[in-house]
Structures are given as structure tokens and as C-alpha cells.
Design a protein around this motif. Sequence first.
Motif, short mmCIF file in Angstrom:
data_model
loop_
_atom_site.label_atom_id
_atom_site.label_comp_id
_atom_site.label_asym_id
_atom_site.label_seq_id
_atom_site.Cartn_x
_atom_site.Cartn_y
_atom_site.Cartn_z
N ILE A 26 0.85 -1.20 0.00
CA ILE A 26 0.00 0.00 0.00
C ILE A 26 0.88 1.25 0.00
O ILE A 26 0.61 2.21 -0.74
N ASP A 27 1.95 1.24 0.79
CA ASP A 27 2.88 2.38 0.82
C ASP A 27 3.51 2.61 -0.56
O ASP A 27 3.63 3.76 -1.00
N GLN A 30 0.93 4.18 -2.89
CA GLN A 30 0.71 5.59 -2.56
C GLN A 30 1.88 6.46 -3.02
O GLN A 30 1.68 7.57 -3.51
#
Length: 71
Positions: A26-27, A30
Motif C-alpha cells: 500500500i505504501d 501511494q
Amino acid sequence: MSIKGLINQKIENLSESEQMKVLNLIDIIQQENLKTENQLWSQFSLEQAMKGLENDLIPEYTEADLIEKWQ
């Protein structure tokens, strides 16, 4: 069920180390989105700054024009 609900349900069934991998993914996503957004804003900014200059008559300078003479 919503996508968020499905993701939460699947994450609950993962081990803590697997959940950490999901968090890292997810990081990464993003960061890629932020990088793309920054590139788009930079391009837009440059286009706006240069707007109207494509037909501007830029004077031609010769090397002689650029040499500073000291006395």
C-alpha cells in the motif's frame, strides 16, 4: 460487500508478517501515485509558464554580443 470490506476481511485472515507485506505494498502504491501527481503538476506548471512564448521573437545573439570587454 464493498471493496474496502472485502480487503479488510482478507487481511484479517493473514499472518502478521503477511499483513506487513500488504502494508508495504500500500505504501509503494501511494508513493507511485504521489510521484505521478507531482510529475503532472510539474508539467502543468511548465506549460503555464511557457504559455504564449512559442511565438515570441527571441533576439539572436552572436558570440561577439556575449563577450565582455574590459578596459
